[in-house]
Design a protein around this motif. Structure first.
Motif, PDB file in Angstrom:
ATOM      1  N   UNK A   1       0.825  -1.210   0.000  1.00 35.26           N
ATOM      2  CA  UNK A   1       0.000   0.000   0.000  1.00 35.26           C
ATOM      3  C   UNK A   1       0.860   1.260   0.000  1.00 35.26           C
ATOM      4  N   UNK A   2       0.295   2.314  -0.553  1.00 35.57           N
ATOM      5  CA  UNK A   2       0.880   3.639  -0.442  1.00 35.57           C
ATOM      6  C   UNK A   2       0.388   4.253   0.854  1.00 35.57           C
ATOM      7  N   UNK A   3       1.246   4.976   1.543  1.00 34.89           N
ATOM      8  CA  UNK A   3       0.874   5.634   2.794  1.00 34.89           C
ATOM      9  C   UNK A   3       1.191   7.114   2.636  1.00 34.89           C
ATOM     10  N   UNK A   4       0.213   7.953   2.934  1.00 29.73           N
ATOM     11  CA  UNK A   4       0.369   9.400   2.784  1.00 29.73           C
ATOM     12  C   UNK A   4       0.137  10.106   4.105  1.00 29.73           C
ATOM     13  N   UNK A   5       0.952  11.084   4.366  1.00 32.68           N
ATOM     14  CA  UNK A   5       0.673  12.048   5.421  1.00 32.68           C
ATOM     15  C   UNK A   5       0.426  13.351   4.686  1.00 32.68           C
ATOM     16  N   UNK A   6      -0.700  13.971   4.951  1.00 28.41           N
ATOM     17  CA  UNK A   6      -1.038  15.206   4.264  1.00 28.41           C
ATOM     18  C   UNK A   6      -1.777  16.156   5.172  1.00 28.41           C
ATOM     19  N   UNK A   7      -2.238  17.210   4.564  1.00 29.20           N
ATOM     20  CA  UNK A   7      -2.976  18.210   5.326  1.00 29.20           C
ATOM     21  C   UNK A   7      -4.412  17.753   5.530  1.00 29.20           C
ATOM     22  N   UNK A   8      -4.967  18.105   6.668  1.00 29.13           N
ATOM     23  CA  UNK A   8      -6.381  17.849   6.907  1.00 29.13           C
ATOM     24  C   UNK A   8      -7.186  18.739   5.971  1.00 29.13           C
ATOM     25  N   UNK A   9      -8.287  18.224   5.456  1.00 31.26           N
ATOM     26  CA  UNK A   9      -9.119  19.052   4.590  1.00 31.26           C
ATOM     27  C   UNK A   9      -9.914  20.057   5.418  1.00 31.26           C
TER      28      UNK A   9
ATOM     29  N   UNK B   1     -14.154  18.248   3.235  1.00 26.24           N
ATOM     30  CA  UNK B   1     -14.502  16.940   3.771  1.00 26.24           C
ATOM     31  C   UNK B   1     -15.990  16.655   3.578  1.00 26.24           C
ATOM     32  N   UNK B   2     -16.836  17.655   3.802  1.00 21.39           N
ATOM     33  CA  UNK B   2     -18.281  17.486   3.615  1.00 21.39           C
ATOM     34  C   UNK B   2     -18.604  17.219   2.139  1.00 21.39           C
ATOM     35  N   UNK B   3     -17.908  17.905   1.244  1.00 19.10           N
ATOM     36  CA  UNK B   3     -18.132  17.690  -0.184  1.00 19.10           C
ATOM     37  C   UNK B   3     -17.748  16.262  -0.575  1.00 19.10           C
ATOM     38  N   UNK B   4     -16.608  15.786  -0.089  1.00 19.32           N
ATOM     39  CA  UNK B   4     -16.190  14.408  -0.375  1.00 19.32           C
ATOM     40  C   UNK B   4     -17.192  13.412   0.195  1.00 19.32           C
ATOM     41  N   UNK B   5     -17.650  13.657   1.396  1.00 24.07           N
ATOM     42  CA  UNK B   5     -18.586  12.743   2.060  1.00 24.07           C
ATOM     43  C   UNK B   5     -19.934  12.697   1.356  1.00 24.07           C
ATOM     44  N   UNK B   6     -20.298  13.769   0.696  1.00 24.24           N
ATOM     45  CA  UNK B   6     -21.616  13.851   0.069  1.00 24.24           C
ATOM     46  C   UNK B   6     -21.655  13.255  -1.343  1.00 24.24           C
TER      47      UNK B   6
ATOM     48  N   UNK C   1     -11.492   5.483   7.491  1.00 22.11           N
ATOM     49  CA  UNK C   1     -10.865   6.191   6.382  1.00 22.11           C
ATOM     50  C   UNK C   1     -10.778   7.681   6.689  1.00 22.11           C
ATOM     51  N   UNK C   2      -9.929   8.374   5.925  1.00 21.88           N
ATOM     52  CA  UNK C   2      -9.772   9.818   6.103  1.00 21.88           C
ATOM     53  C   UNK C   2      -9.471  10.456   4.754  1.00 21.88           C
ATOM     54  N   UNK C   3      -9.862  11.686   4.610  1.00 24.40           N
ATOM     55  CA  UNK C   3      -9.513  12.484   3.444  1.00 24.40           C
ATOM     56  C   UNK C   3      -8.272  13.288   3.821  1.00 24.40           C
ATOM     57  N   UNK C   4      -7.249  13.260   2.967  1.00 24.88           N
ATOM     58  CA  UNK C   4      -6.060  14.091   3.181  1.00 24.88           C
ATOM     59  C   UNK C   4      -5.757  14.833   1.892  1.00 24.88           C
TER      60      UNK C   4
END
Length: 87
Positions: free
Chosen positions: A28-36, A41-46, A60-63
């Motif tokens: 797997x690829x592993x990313x550390x990024x900025x929190x949205x 985040x709401x747009x992705x969730x919708x 899961x998380x959006x980064x």
């Protein structure tokens, strides 16, 4: 876990460090990024996408990853492909 460091955002400051790793055990690829932002985040969730439940599961998380890191992401993909972990 066997993480292989690939790279860090070249424009990283002292407090920010978007990073790319490869987990060779899991393939797997592993990313550390900025929190949205809450709005992103709401747009992705919708979003309603085929084969994808609406919402973001608790596991899961959006980064956010800067586009300038695309070469590092390609390198990480190449590592997995060379290891035969890309199907």
């Amino acid at each position: 876990m066997s993480l292989q460091f690939i790279g860090i955002d070249p424009q990283t400051g002292d407090e920010e460090s978007p990073t790319v790793w490869v987990d060779q055990e899991e393939g797997e690829l592993v990313f550390q990024g900025w929190k949205p932002s809450p709005e992103l985040e709401a747009e992705c969730a919708a979003l309603e996408l085929p084969g994808h439940a609406v919402g973001i599961p608790g596991t899961e998380a959006v980064v956010r990853i800067p586009a300038r890191m695309v070469d590092m992401i390609r390198e990480a993909c190449d590592v997995l492909e060379r290891a035969g972990q890309v199907h």
